[in-house]
Design a protein around this motif. Sequence first.
Motif, mmCIF file in Angstrom:
data_model
loop_
_atom_site.group_PDB
_atom_site.id
_atom_site.type_symbol
_atom_site.label_atom_id
_atom_site.label_comp_id
_atom_site.label_asym_id
_atom_site.label_seq_id
_atom_site.Cartn_x
_atom_site.Cartn_y
_atom_site.Cartn_z
ATOM 1 N N ALA A 1 17.940 62.154 -21.571
ATOM 2 C CA ALA A 1 17.784 61.027 -22.500
ATOM 3 C C ALA A 1 17.643 59.689 -21.778
ATOM 4 O O ALA A 1 16.855 58.835 -22.198
ATOM 5 C CB ALA A 1 18.966 60.989 -23.466
ATOM 6 N N ASN A 2 18.396 59.488 -20.713
ATOM 7 C CA ASN A 2 18.305 58.220 -19.969
ATOM 8 C C ASN A 2 16.950 58.063 -19.285
ATOM 9 O O ASN A 2 16.377 56.977 -19.264
ATOM 10 C CB ASN A 2 19.427 58.115 -18.947
ATOM 11 C CG ASN A 2 20.780 57.987 -19.598
ATOM 12 O OD1 ASN A 2 20.921 57.336 -20.632
ATOM 13 N ND2 ASN A 2 21.780 58.618 -19.014
ATOM 14 N N VAL A 3 16.442 59.148 -18.732
ATOM 15 C CA VAL A 3 15.122 59.108 -18.094
ATOM 16 C C VAL A 3 14.047 58.864 -19.154
ATOM 17 O O VAL A 3 13.173 58.008 -18.981
ATOM 18 C CB VAL A 3 14.840 60.405 -17.300
ATOM 19 C CG1 VAL A 3 13.399 60.439 -16.798
ATOM 20 C CG2 VAL A 3 15.814 60.546 -16.140
ATOM 21 N N GLN B 1 19.138 60.792 -9.558
ATOM 22 C CA GLN B 1 18.326 60.456 -8.389
ATOM 23 C C GLN B 1 17.025 59.778 -8.805
ATOM 24 O O GLN B 1 16.585 58.817 -8.174
ATOM 25 C CB GLN B 1 18.006 61.711 -7.582
ATOM 26 C CG GLN B 1 19.197 62.325 -6.894
ATOM 27 C CD GLN B 1 18.888 63.708 -6.353
ATOM 28 O OE1 GLN B 1 18.126 64.472 -6.935
ATOM 29 N NE2 GLN B 1 19.479 64.029 -5.211
ATOM 30 N N PHE B 2 16.403 60.295 -9.871
ATOM 31 C CA PHE B 2 15.147 59.714 -10.333
ATOM 32 C C PHE B 2 15.373 58.285 -10.819
ATOM 33 O O PHE B 2 14.602 57.385 -10.490
ATOM 34 C CB PHE B 2 14.528 60.564 -11.438
ATOM 35 C CG PHE B 2 13.179 60.077 -11.867
ATOM 36 C CD1 PHE B 2 12.049 60.379 -11.119
ATOM 37 C CD2 PHE B 2 13.038 59.302 -13.002
ATOM 38 C CE1 PHE B 2 10.800 59.900 -11.494
ATOM 39 C CE2 PHE B 2 11.795 58.828 -13.383
ATOM 40 C CZ PHE B 2 10.672 59.135 -12.628
ATOM 41 N N LEU B 3 16.428 58.061 -11.588
ATOM 42 C CA LEU B 3 16.713 56.721 -12.086
ATOM 43 C C LEU B 3 17.022 55.751 -10.937
ATOM 44 O O LEU B 3 16.595 54.601 -10.958
ATOM 45 C CB LEU B 3 17.855 56.753 -13.097
ATOM 46 C CG LEU B 3 17.501 57.414 -14.429
ATOM 47 C CD1 LEU B 3 18.763 57.646 -15.255
ATOM 48 C CD2 LEU B 3 16.480 56.619 -15.196
ATOM 49 N N ASP B 4 17.743 56.232 -9.914
ATOM 50 C CA ASP B 4 17.998 55.394 -8.734
ATOM 51 C C ASP B 4 16.693 55.050 -8.046
ATOM 52 O O ASP B 4 16.465 53.910 -7.646
ATOM 53 C CB ASP B 4 18.919 56.116 -7.744
ATOM 54 C CG ASP B 4 20.364 56.123 -8.181
ATOM 55 O OD1 ASP B 4 20.724 55.345 -9.094
ATOM 56 O OD2 ASP B 4 21.135 56.928 -7.627
ATOM 57 N N TRP B 5 15.810 56.035 -7.880
ATOM 58 C CA TRP B 5 14.529 55.811 -7.231
ATOM 59 C C TRP B 5 13.674 54.858 -8.062
ATOM 60 O O TRP B 5 13.020 53.966 -7.529
ATOM 61 C CB TRP B 5 13.783 57.137 -7.038
ATOM 62 C CG TRP B 5 12.390 56.966 -6.560
ATOM 63 C CD1 TRP B 5 11.994 56.711 -5.273
ATOM 64 C CD2 TRP B 5 11.201 56.990 -7.348
ATOM 65 N NE1 TRP B 5 10.633 56.584 -5.227
ATOM 66 C CE2 TRP B 5 10.118 56.733 -6.487
ATOM 67 C CE3 TRP B 5 10.940 57.191 -8.694
ATOM 68 C CZ2 TRP B 5 8.805 56.702 -6.924
ATOM 69 C CZ3 TRP B 5 9.632 57.150 -9.130
ATOM 70 C CH2 TRP B 5 8.578 56.907 -8.246
ATOM 71 N N LEU B 6 13.706 55.019 -9.374
ATOM 72 C CA LEU B 6 12.911 54.187 -10.261
ATOM 73 C C LEU B 6 13.309 52.710 -10.141
ATOM 74 O O LEU B 6 12.466 51.833 -10.158
ATOM 75 C CB LEU B 6 13.065 54.692 -11.698
ATOM 76 C CG LEU B 6 12.133 54.148 -12.742
ATOM 77 C CD1 LEU B 6 10.684 54.421 -12.381
ATOM 78 C CD2 LEU B 6 12.463 54.770 -14.090
ATOM 79 N N GLY B 7 14.591 52.472 -9.976
ATOM 80 C CA GLY B 7 15.065 51.108 -9.788
ATOM 81 C C GLY B 7 14.658 50.175 -10.915
ATOM 82 O O GLY B 7 14.843 50.484 -12.092
ATOM 83 N N GLY C 1 8.925 65.323 -4.387
ATOM 84 C CA GLY C 1 10.106 66.154 -4.255
ATOM 85 C C GLY C 1 10.972 66.082 -5.494
ATOM 86 O O GLY C 1 10.983 65.070 -6.201
ATOM 87 N N PHE C 2 11.691 67.154 -5.755
ATOM 88 C CA PHE C 2 12.537 67.206 -6.948
ATOM 89 C C PHE C 2 13.636 66.158 -6.885
ATOM 90 O O PHE C 2 14.241 65.930 -5.843
ATOM 91 C CB PHE C 2 13.175 68.590 -7.098
ATOM 92 C CG PHE C 2 14.148 68.636 -8.242
ATOM 93 C CD1 PHE C 2 13.686 68.740 -9.540
ATOM 94 C CD2 PHE C 2 15.508 68.525 -8.016
ATOM 95 C CE1 PHE C 2 14.574 68.745 -10.609
ATOM 96 C CE2 PHE C 2 16.404 68.532 -9.071
ATOM 97 C CZ PHE C 2 15.935 68.649 -10.371
ATOM 98 N N LYS C 3 13.874 65.529 -8.020
ATOM 99 C CA LYS C 3 14.987 64.609 -8.175
ATOM 100 C C LYS C 3 15.678 64.944 -9.503
ATOM 101 O O LYS C 3 14.996 65.136 -10.510
ATOM 102 C CB LYS C 3 14.487 63.162 -8.243
ATOM 103 C CG LYS C 3 13.812 62.685 -6.980
ATOM 104 C CD LYS C 3 13.333 61.265 -7.150
ATOM 105 C CE LYS C 3 12.534 60.734 -6.002
ATOM 106 N NZ LYS C 3 12.633 61.342 -4.732
ATOM 107 N N ASP C 4 17.003 65.008 -9.484
ATOM 108 C CA ASP C 4 17.689 65.166 -10.766
ATOM 109 C C ASP C 4 17.629 63.817 -11.482
ATOM 110 O O ASP C 4 17.098 62.835 -10.945
ATOM 111 C CB ASP C 4 19.111 65.697 -10.589
ATOM 112 C CG ASP C 4 20.055 64.752 -9.869
ATOM 113 O OD1 ASP C 4 19.836 63.514 -9.886
ATOM 114 O OD2 ASP C 4 21.039 65.238 -9.289
#
Length: 68
Positions: free
Chosen positions: A5-7, A60-66, A54-57
């Motif tokens: 939901a957050n993503v 991790q994806f939200l951190d990368w998205l910034g 690469g896979f991100k949970d």
Amino acid sequence: TFKDANVKGRLDRYIWLEVDGPVRKDLREKWNVEGYPTYIFINYKEEPLKRDSGFKDADQFLDWLGSY
């Protein structure tokens, strides 16, 4: 990751495109995709702004998205 939901909430403001890389060799070559999954954010001029692979949970994806 993309069912989280957050993503989903963060990606609501974007146009989302999922491409079948093995089928769409033209796009794979255009964007220099070497691994799956690959995430590429582009602007209206098709200039890449941010990319990774690469896979991100979800976290991790939200951190990368910034701030995007």
